[in-house]
Design a protein around this motif. Structure first.
Motif, PDB file in Angstrom:
ATOM      1  N   ILE A 117      36.265 -24.995 -12.536  1.00 58.11           N
ATOM      2  CA  ILE A 117      36.094 -26.337 -13.096  1.00 58.11           C
ATOM      3  C   ILE A 117      36.829 -27.353 -12.231  1.00 58.11           C
ATOM      4  O   ILE A 117      36.307 -28.425 -11.926  1.00 58.11           O
ATOM      5  N   TYR A 118      38.036 -27.006 -11.825  1.00 58.49           N
ATOM      6  CA  TYR A 118      38.839 -27.902 -10.988  1.00 58.49           C
ATOM      7  C   TYR A 118      38.102 -28.268  -9.714  1.00 58.49           C
ATOM      8  O   TYR A 118      38.106 -29.429  -9.284  1.00 58.49           O
ATOM      9  N   ASN A 119      37.446 -27.294  -9.092  1.00 53.29           N
ATOM     10  CA  ASN A 119      36.766 -27.544  -7.831  1.00 53.29           C
ATOM     11  C   ASN A 119      35.567 -28.481  -7.992  1.00 53.29           C
ATOM     12  O   ASN A 119      35.168 -29.152  -7.043  1.00 53.29           O
ATOM     13  N   PHE A 120      35.006 -28.537  -9.208  1.00 59.40           N
ATOM     14  CA  PHE A 120      33.877 -29.426  -9.467  1.00 59.40           C
ATOM     15  C   PHE A 120      34.334 -30.757 -10.074  1.00 59.40           C
ATOM     16  O   PHE A 120      33.516 -31.569 -10.498  1.00 59.40           O
ATOM     17  N   SER A 121      35.642 -30.951 -10.134  1.00 60.38           N
ATOM     18  CA  SER A 121      36.189 -32.195 -10.683  1.00 60.38           C
ATOM     19  C   SER A 121      36.452 -33.184  -9.566  1.00 60.38           C
ATOM     20  O   SER A 121      36.751 -32.803  -8.429  1.00 60.38           O
ATOM     21  N   ASN A 122      36.361 -34.459  -9.883  1.00 59.15           N
ATOM     22  CA  ASN A 122      36.604 -35.502  -8.902  1.00 59.15           C
ATOM     23  C   ASN A 122      37.319 -36.675  -9.567  1.00 59.15           C
ATOM     24  O   ASN A 122      36.769 -37.318 -10.454  1.00 59.15           O
ATOM     25  N   ASN A 123      38.565 -36.884  -9.170  1.00 60.38           N
ATOM     26  CA  ASN A 123      39.331 -38.016  -9.674  1.00 60.38           C
ATOM     27  C   ASN A 123      39.425 -37.997 -11.199  1.00 60.38           C
ATOM     28  O   ASN A 123      39.271 -39.026 -11.862  1.00 60.38           O
ATOM     29  N   GLU A 124      39.680 -36.827 -11.778  1.00 53.56           N
ATOM     30  CA  GLU A 124      39.732 -36.685 -13.231  1.00 53.56           C
ATOM     31  C   GLU A 124      41.166 -36.563 -13.730  1.00 53.56           C
ATOM     32  O   GLU A 124      42.088 -36.219 -12.986  1.00 53.56           O
ATOM     33  N   TYR A 155      33.558 -32.589 -22.767  1.00 54.42           N
ATOM     34  CA  TYR A 155      34.607 -32.243 -21.814  1.00 54.42           C
ATOM     35  C   TYR A 155      34.567 -30.765 -21.426  1.00 54.42           C
ATOM     36  O   TYR A 155      34.191 -29.910 -22.235  1.00 54.42           O
ATOM     37  N   SER A 156      34.991 -30.502 -20.193  1.00 54.04           N
ATOM     38  CA  SER A 156      35.293 -29.137 -19.765  1.00 54.04           C
ATOM     39  C   SER A 156      36.722 -28.809 -20.188  1.00 54.04           C
ATOM     40  O   SER A 156      37.540 -29.715 -20.372  1.00 54.04           O
ATOM     41  N   TYR A 157      37.034 -27.531 -20.324  1.00 59.80           N
ATOM     42  CA  TYR A 157      38.407 -27.152 -20.642  1.00 59.80           C
ATOM     43  C   TYR A 157      38.707 -25.743 -20.156  1.00 59.80           C
ATOM     44  O   TYR A 157      37.802 -24.938 -19.921  1.00 59.80           O
ATOM     45  N   GLU A 158      39.976 -25.464 -19.997  1.00 60.83           N
ATOM     46  CA  GLU A 158      40.476 -24.109 -19.762  1.00 60.83           C
ATOM     47  C   GLU A 158      41.517 -23.798 -20.817  1.00 60.83           C
ATOM     48  O   GLU A 158      42.203 -24.708 -21.313  1.00 60.83           O
ATOM     49  N   ASN A 159      41.628 -22.528 -21.185  1.00 63.22           N
ATOM     50  CA  ASN A 159      42.681 -22.128 -22.119  1.00 63.22           C
ATOM     51  C   ASN A 159      43.720 -21.290 -21.383  1.00 63.22           C
ATOM     52  O   ASN A 159      43.396 -20.433 -20.578  1.00 63.22           O
ATOM     53  N   VAL A 160      44.983 -21.593 -21.667  1.00 56.64           N
ATOM     54  CA  VAL A 160      46.109 -20.953 -20.984  1.00 56.64           C
ATOM     55  C   VAL A 160      47.051 -20.385 -22.033  1.00 56.64           C
ATOM     56  O   VAL A 160      47.321 -21.028 -23.053  1.00 56.64           O
ATOM     57  N   LYS A 161      47.550 -19.196 -21.801  1.00 59.64           N
ATOM     58  CA  LYS A 161      48.480 -18.574 -22.748  1.00 59.64           C
ATOM     59  C   LYS A 161      49.918 -19.011 -22.448  1.00 59.64           C
ATOM     60  O   LYS A 161      50.383 -18.920 -21.316  1.00 59.64           O
ATOM     61  N   GLU A 201      36.202 -35.628 -17.261  1.00 61.02           N
ATOM     62  CA  GLU A 201      34.822 -35.866 -16.816  1.00 61.02           C
ATOM     63  C   GLU A 201      34.664 -37.283 -16.258  1.00 61.02           C
ATOM     64  O   GLU A 201      35.451 -37.692 -15.433  1.00 61.02           O
ATOM     65  N   GLU A 202      33.698 -38.046 -16.751  1.00 64.76           N
ATOM     66  CA  GLU A 202      33.424 -39.382 -16.210  1.00 64.76           C
ATOM     67  C   GLU A 202      34.041 -40.506 -17.044  1.00 64.76           C
ATOM     68  O   GLU A 202      33.767 -41.686 -16.805  1.00 64.76           O
ATOM     69  N   ASP A 203      34.844 -40.171 -18.035  1.00 64.73           N
ATOM     70  CA  ASP A 203      35.473 -41.198 -18.866  1.00 64.73           C
ATOM     71  C   ASP A 203      36.484 -42.022 -18.065  1.00 64.73           C
ATOM     72  O   ASP A 203      37.141 -41.508 -17.147  1.00 64.73           O
ATOM     73  N   ARG A 253      27.474 -31.446 -17.276  1.00 61.56           N
ATOM     74  CA  ARG A 253      27.467 -32.043 -15.942  1.00 61.56           C
ATOM     75  C   ARG A 253      27.970 -31.058 -14.892  1.00 61.56           C
ATOM     76  O   ARG A 253      27.397 -30.915 -13.812  1.00 61.56           O
ATOM     77  N   LYS A 254      29.026 -30.341 -15.225  1.00 63.36           N
ATOM     78  CA  LYS A 254      29.566 -29.370 -14.273  1.00 63.36           C
ATOM     79  C   LYS A 254      28.690 -28.117 -14.179  1.00 63.36           C
ATOM     80  O   LYS A 254      28.639 -27.458 -13.137  1.00 63.36           O
TER      81      LYS A 254
END
Length: 280
Positions: free
Chosen positions: A64-71, A119-125, A148-150, A251-252
């Protein structure tokens, strides 16, 4: 000591102890040339600081990070450490398991709401220190949400409204990640959900920052990694009820579909992601 040499000594894991390696290079190349090589190595191998918040999430070619831009990123958690020895918990049938089941249902619900926001998200323990039992931690999820684009204003408004719905007192939201530099430092703010006002400005957001933020709202110590975990007790150690580590926005998902694999392994990863997207 040169700044690049110091950076490597603090952040690089290597089979040869790094202090011996830099000593050899200093002597062979000379300190000035060695310092140039260290800078090249840091950038070429993308050696991030150990405390970099990007170490909490995936950063590979199809992440997800790699497909993000200025987020921006927002960090949200519903979990709070509870007293496993309390009468209420002990009098409940399967008391401890019942409490974690409660959080499981709430976490799944909030993730549905995050997806509805686009929104995209990741879950972390993360690990919450038990407030009474020595060397005991409680493990649960923290969610890392991508804007995202917000705009900054739109993202803050939606995240604070979401937090308010789930009785979360504060949220931590980073500034836009304007570049992907190896040594990137990113600012963030902690926002009081009830008032919408900033309670703290942070110049360099690290894993320690996230730990401190979670510790404050949980009123107990929270750690991403438990030192000497083998010697500690971890309740809910194998928390794994979320079958996916991350969720890609629509979008991603399109970006993944349009990206060409760069190796056999990346082609397999792309295929597995596309298969997963069919269930979204």
């Amino acid at each position: 000591m040169g700044k690049n040499k110091k950076y490597l000594l603090e952040n690089l894991n290597f089979e040869i102890p790094i202090n011996f390696l830099v000593m050899y290079l200093d002597n062979f190349l000379g300190k000035e040339k060695a310092e140039e090589f260290y800078e090249y190595l840091i950038n070429a191998r993308d050696i991030k600081r150990k405390n970099d918040i990007r170490n909490l999430i995936s950063t590979d070619g199809f992440s997800i990070y790699n497909f993000s831009n200025n987020e921006q990123l927002a960090f949200i958690s519903l979990f709070k450490s509870f007293d496993t020895e309390s009468k209420i918990v002990k009098n409940m049938k399967n008391g401890i398991d019942s409490v974690f089941e409660h959080y499981k249902k709430r976490n799944i619900k909030i993730l549905e709401d995050i997806r509805k926001l686009g929104y995209s998200y990741e879950n972390v323990k993360f690990n919450w220190k038990d407030k009474k039992l020595k060397d005991t931690y409680q493990r649960e999820y923290v969610f890392v949400i991508f804007s995202e684009e917000d705009t900054c204003e739109q993202f803050q408004k939606k995240i604070t409204e979401l937090a308010k719905k789930y009785n979360i007192e504060e949220v931590l939201i980073t500034d836009n990640m304007r570049n992907r530099s190896t040594k990137m430092q990113i600012k963030s703010t902690i926002i009081d959900v009830s008032t919408g006002k900033t309670t703290e400005n942070i110049e360099d957001t690290t894993i320690n920052t996230i730990e401190n933020y979670l510790s404050k709202i949980s009123e107990t110590k929270v750690l991403f990694t438990i030192p000497y975990e083998k010697n500690k007790t971890v309740i809910n150690k194998d928390v794994n009820y979320l079958s996916m580590k991350n969720y890609y926005s629509l979008r991603k998902q399109e970006k993944v579909k349009n990206k060409n694999p760069y190796s056999f392994m990346s082609a397999m990863l792309k295929k597995s992601l596309l298969d997963r997207f069919k269930n979204f």
